[in-house]
Design an enzyme around this catalytic site. Structure first.
Site, PDB file in Angstrom:
ATOM      1  N   HIS A   7       0.841  -1.210   0.000  1.00 17.90           N
ATOM      2  CA  HIS A   7       0.000   0.000   0.000  1.00 17.90           C
ATOM      3  C   HIS A   7       0.876   1.260   0.000  1.00 17.90           C
ATOM      4  O   HIS A   7       0.613   2.206  -0.740  1.00 17.90           O
ATOM      5  CB  HIS A   7      -0.878   0.035   1.260  1.00 17.90           C
ATOM      6  CG  HIS A   7      -1.919  -1.034   1.335  1.00 17.90           C
ATOM      7  ND1 HIS A   7      -2.110  -1.808   2.455  1.00 17.90           N
ATOM      8  CD2 HIS A   7      -2.832  -1.471   0.423  1.00 17.90           C
ATOM      9  CE1 HIS A   7      -3.100  -2.657   2.242  1.00 17.90           C
ATOM     10  NE2 HIS A   7      -3.546  -2.479   1.007  1.00 17.90           N
ATOM     11  N   LYS A  20     -15.455  -9.551  10.326  1.00 21.05           N
ATOM     12  CA  LYS A  20     -15.381 -10.395  11.531  1.00 21.05           C
ATOM     13  C   LYS A  20     -13.942 -10.646  11.984  1.00 21.05           C
ATOM     14  O   LYS A  20     -13.664 -10.668  13.167  1.00 21.05           O
ATOM     15  CB  LYS A  20     -16.060 -11.732  11.242  1.00 21.05           C
ATOM     16  CG  LYS A  20     -17.476 -11.783  11.789  1.00 21.05           C
ATOM     17  CD  LYS A  20     -17.977 -13.219  11.815  1.00 21.05           C
ATOM     18  CE  LYS A  20     -19.147 -13.363  10.855  1.00 21.05           C
ATOM     19  NZ  LYS A  20     -19.261 -14.661  10.235  1.00 21.05           N
ATOM     20  N   ARG A  44      -1.866  -6.424  -8.281  1.00 20.75           N
ATOM     21  CA  ARG A  44      -0.737  -7.312  -7.995  1.00 20.75           C
ATOM     22  C   ARG A  44      -0.558  -8.379  -9.059  1.00 20.75           C
ATOM     23  O   ARG A  44       0.388  -8.386  -9.807  1.00 20.75           O
ATOM     24  CB  ARG A  44      -0.928  -7.981  -6.637  1.00 20.75           C
ATOM     25  CG  ARG A  44      -0.558  -7.088  -5.478  1.00 20.75           C
ATOM     26  CD  ARG A  44      -0.994  -7.694  -4.203  1.00 20.75           C
ATOM     27  NE  ARG A  44      -2.408  -8.061  -4.276  1.00 20.75           N
ATOM     28  CZ  ARG A  44      -3.161  -8.357  -3.254  1.00 20.75           C
ATOM     29  NH1 ARG A  44      -2.658  -8.388  -2.063  1.00 20.75           N
ATOM     30  NH2 ARG A  44      -4.433  -8.641  -3.412  1.00 20.75           N
ATOM     31  N   SER A  65      -2.944  -7.901   2.757  1.00 23.32           N
ATOM     32  CA  SER A  65      -3.292  -7.669   4.159  1.00 23.32           C
ATOM     33  C   SER A  65      -3.750  -8.966   4.806  1.00 23.32           C
ATOM     34  O   SER A  65      -3.458  -9.234   5.961  1.00 23.32           O
ATOM     35  CB  SER A  65      -4.409  -6.632   4.256  1.00 23.32           C
ATOM     36  OG  SER A  65      -3.936  -5.369   3.872  1.00 23.32           O
TER      37      SER A  65
END
Ligand code: PNS
Length: 161
Positions: free
Chosen positions: A18, A42, A91, A129
């Protein structure tokens, strides 16, 4: 008029991938609005306010980068911010279909909104991530994959694990 682009994402957590897009984006734009989606995921590691702080820390107070949050449709937020370019990192082939659909859906919702893709650098193409979250959660070392302040925050969060 300064040229500003919107760089949206979940950023849970922000990674060096990022950061690389932000730094390279700043070569093309006068400023960036990094927009963190307020999504109640979640398996989130950091809440949205924490992600905002981590992003601010990662860009080291660079005044050209504003970190904001948004809810709902990205196109609406872009309109509110009076920005007509969305920046996304791309990516690998696996990103393409999702990004292609999202860019086209956003253009359908707002024909004035353009999505600009930057290819992620070779050092970062495997960083996501999700994997950073999983590896950190399981006690693996993510040094070099995330900015130093994010590494610290991850180590603190998972210190007892
Ligand atoms: O980092 P991510 O999770 O790949 O970012 C995805 C994001 C936040 C850019 C995307 O989910 C988004 O824009 N969500 C807002 C809702 C929206 O506008 N959906 C319609 C676009 S398909």
């Amino acid at each position: 008029m300064p040229r500003i682009a919107l760089y949206p994402g979940s950023f849970d957590p922000p990674t060096n991938g990022h950061l690389s897009i932000i730094q390279r984006g700043l070569k093309m734009f006068d400023g960036l609005i990094v927009a963190v989606l307020r999504n109640p995921a979640k398996d989130a590691v950091f809440n949205v306010d924490e992600r905002v702080e981590l992003l601010k820390g990662a860009v080291n107070g660079d005044a050209r980068v504003k970190v904001k949050t948004f809810e709902g449709l990205l196109v609406k937020f872009a309109q509110e911010q009076k920005v007509n370019t969305v920046l996304r990192g791309l990516r690998a082939v696996s990103d393409f279909e999702y990004e292609f659909q999202m860019a086209n859906m956003n253009r359908k919702l707002d024909p004035e909104l353009e999505t600009l893709f930057m290819m992620t650098g070779e050092d970062y193409f495997y960083i996501s991530s999700r994997f950073v979250r999983d590896v950190a959660r399981l006690g693996g070392d993510v040094t070099g994959l995330v900015p130093p302040n994010v590494l610290k925050a991850l180590q603190k969060r998972f210190a007892s694990k």
